[in-house]
Design an enzyme around this catalytic site. Sequence first.
Site, PDB file in Angstrom:
ATOM      1  N   SER A 121     -38.818 -20.307   6.009  1.00 24.90           N
ATOM      2  CA  SER A 121     -38.134 -20.685   4.768  1.00 24.90           C
ATOM      3  C   SER A 121     -37.915 -19.483   3.875  1.00 24.90           C
ATOM      4  O   SER A 121     -37.061 -19.513   3.000  1.00 24.90           O
ATOM      5  CB  SER A 121     -38.983 -21.678   3.989  1.00 24.90           C
ATOM      6  OG  SER A 121     -39.268 -22.793   4.763  1.00 24.90           O
ATOM      7  N   HIS A 142     -32.335 -20.935  10.020  1.00 22.33           N
ATOM      8  CA  HIS A 142     -33.037 -21.756   9.037  1.00 22.33           C
ATOM      9  C   HIS A 142     -32.352 -23.103   8.853  1.00 22.33           C
ATOM     10  O   HIS A 142     -31.234 -23.175   8.347  1.00 22.33           O
ATOM     11  CB  HIS A 142     -33.106 -20.987   7.704  1.00 22.33           C
ATOM     12  CG  HIS A 142     -33.915 -21.684   6.664  1.00 22.33           C
ATOM     13  ND1 HIS A 142     -33.602 -21.670   5.332  1.00 22.33           N
ATOM     14  CD2 HIS A 142     -35.026 -22.454   6.765  1.00 22.33           C
ATOM     15  CE1 HIS A 142     -34.490 -22.382   4.672  1.00 22.33           C
ATOM     16  NE2 HIS A 142     -35.356 -22.867   5.516  1.00 22.33           N
ATOM     17  N   GLU A 154     -28.773 -21.579   7.919  1.00 24.42           N
ATOM     18  CA  GLU A 154     -28.648 -20.190   7.469  1.00 24.42           C
ATOM     19  C   GLU A 154     -29.000 -19.299   8.664  1.00 24.42           C
ATOM     20  O   GLU A 154     -30.094 -19.412   9.221  1.00 24.42           O
ATOM     21  CB  GLU A 154     -29.606 -19.905   6.308  1.00 24.42           C
ATOM     22  CG  GLU A 154     -29.164 -20.537   4.993  1.00 24.42           C
ATOM     23  CD  GLU A 154     -30.202 -20.374   3.883  1.00 24.42           C
ATOM     24  OE1 GLU A 154     -29.793 -20.199   2.727  1.00 24.42           O
ATOM     25  OE2 GLU A 154     -31.402 -20.453   4.157  1.00 24.42           O
ATOM     26  N   ASN A 192     -33.138 -21.597  -0.530  1.00 23.37           N
ATOM     27  CA  ASN A 192     -34.478 -21.713  -1.120  1.00 23.37           C
ATOM     28  C   ASN A 192     -34.636 -20.868  -2.375  1.00 23.37           C
ATOM     29  O   ASN A 192     -35.392 -21.214  -3.278  1.00 23.37           O
ATOM     30  CB  ASN A 192     -35.547 -21.350  -0.088  1.00 23.37           C
ATOM     31  CG  ASN A 192     -35.797 -22.489   0.877  1.00 23.37           C
ATOM     32  OD1 ASN A 192     -35.383 -23.620   0.620  1.00 23.37           O
ATOM     33  ND2 ASN A 192     -36.463 -22.215   1.981  1.00 23.37           N
TER      34      ASN A 192
END
Length: 500
Positions: A121, A142, A154, A192
Site C-alpha cells: 500500500s 497495487h 496502480e 493512499n
Amino acid sequence: MTRSFEKVGVVGLGTMGAGIAEVFARAGLTVVGVEADHEALGRGRSNLESSTGRALAKGRLSEAEQAEILGRITLTTSLEDLADADLVIEAIPEIMDFKRTLFTELDRICKPSAVLATNTSSLSVTEIAATTGRPGRVVGMHFFNPAPVMRLVEVVHTVVTEDGLAEEVAALARRLGKTPVSVGDRAGFVVNRLLLTYLNHAAVMLENGLATREGIDTAMKLGVGVPMGPFALLDLIGLDTSYEVMCVLFQETRDRRHAPAPILRELVTAGLLGRKSGAGFYDGEAPPTPPAAGKPTVTSVAVLGEGAEEFAARLGDAGFKATTTQAGADATGDAMEDADVVVALSHTPVIELAARLPHPGRLVGLHLVGDKLAEVASTVLTSPEATCAVEGLAKIVGRVPVHCKDRAEFVVDALLYPYLNDAVRMYDSGYAGMDDIDAAMRLGCGYPAGPFETIDALGLETVRDGLRALYAEYRDPAFAPAPLLDQLVTAGVRSIRGLS
Ligand code: 3HC
C-alpha cells in the site's frame, strides 16, 4: 519480446490476496495461492469461497462458473510451488522485514524471467526490489479493496525497472478488466497518499469531538457522494493496514497530518482491526444509521443568511411562525428577540453573531450541503434544546441533520478542501497528471468525481477561500492553499483541468 503471463502466484490470502487471486482466476489465468501454514490456508480458502459465493448469491455467477474459477486456483503452503510462475504478487502484511525476507526467497525460487510484484500500500518498491538479484523485474501492482470490484490498479515502477515492463504489467491489468495508472515509487502512490491522509484527518476530527463517527460518515456520504464514510471505509481497509500506511507516510514526509491519529493505534492495539476482526470503529458490518433528530418543540423561528427566505417559507408551509431577518443592523431586532430559535444559514462559524444576540443560546448555525445534508453547528453558547430543535427543522425541510461544533468549514468542507489541496500539490509536484489522479480516485475509491473535476465543479475560488478559512482557524501549513490554486484564482482561470 512481450512476456506472456499465464501462471501467477499470489502470496498471502487475506482479504486482498484472496481478492487478487480471484481476479486473476476470473480472467482465465492459472493461480497458485500460498499461505504460511494450513490454518492460514483454510482462512484463505474461505475468503475465496465467500467472495465468489457473494457473486453466486447475487446471480452474477453460476455454480459451474464459480467451480471453474476456484478450480483454476491451487492452494499450497510451499513457496517452492511458484518455481515456474510467470508472475508472483505478494499481499502479506505491510511490514518491510517480512517483505524483504519473502522477496529474497522468491528470487531464489522463481525462474529468472519471472516478474515479482508487490501489492504494498505504501512501502518502497525500490527497497523491496533491492533485496533481489532482479531489481529490474520487480514492480508494484497495487489493487484496491474489494479487489474484485474496484477497477483501479496502480502499476508502480522504480528507477531501475526494465524498459517496457511497466507497460506489460499495465496490459496484464487491462486483461484482468482493470484500469492501470502508472506511477513512480513514492509513499502511498496516488490513492493512499490522498485517501489515507483524508481518513486520518477524519479520525483526528473525531478525537477532537467535532462530530460523531456516524455524523462524519453520514456527512461525507450525503455531502460528497462517496460510497462509504471515512470510518466505515477504515473498517473495510483494516485499521492495522491504515495505521501502517500512515506510519510510512509520516516517515517520508514528517507532515503532522500524516502522524497516525492516536485512536487508530488504540483500536489496533485492542485488536479492533475493522471488518476482518469483526469490529473496529463499528461493530460488525452494520451500516451507520443517521443520527436521530429531536422533534421540534418550537413554534417561532427567525432565519437569516443566504437562502433564508426559501428556508423560512418551507417552515411556514409546515406550520411554523418563521420570519426572515438580517445579520447586520437589526441583529438584536424584534424577530431575533422573540423567536424560540434563530437559524443562521451559514458556511462559516456563527459564534460572532451569537455573541451579539440577547439570547445567544437560541442561535444555531445551519449549513445546507448539496440537496440532502444539513450541518447543524452549535456554538459554546447554544442550548441543547435549540440544537435539537434545529435538527428537527432540518428534517422538516427534507434534510439529514449532522450535528457538529462551530468550526471553520464544519465537517464536509473541512475534510474535502485539504484533500483537494493535496491533489493540486501532487499534480504540481509532477508526480502524476490530473487525468490519472482523477481516474485513480474514481476507480480506486468509487468517488463520483476525481479531485480536479470536483474543484472545477465547486469553483476554484470557493475552494481557495475555504482553505484560507481553514488555515486561519487551525494554522496548519498544509491547509494553506497550494500556490498553483492561488495563482489560478488570481489569474481568473475557471477550470483547473484546462491546464492538463
Ligand atoms: N468482495 C467481492 N465483491 C464485493 C465485495 C467484496 N468484499 N463487496 C461488494 N462486492 C460487490 C457486490 O457483490 C456487488 O456486485 P454486483 O454489482 O455485481 O452485484 C457490488 O460489489 C456492489 O456491492 P453492494 O451492492 O453489496 O454494496 P455497495 O453498493 O455498497 O458497494 C463497495 C460496496 C463496492 C465496497 C462500495 O461501498 C465502495 O466502492 N466503497 C469504497 C471502497 C474503497 O474506497 N476501496 C478502496 C480502499 S483503499 C485500498 O484498498 C488501498 C489499500 O492499499 C489500503
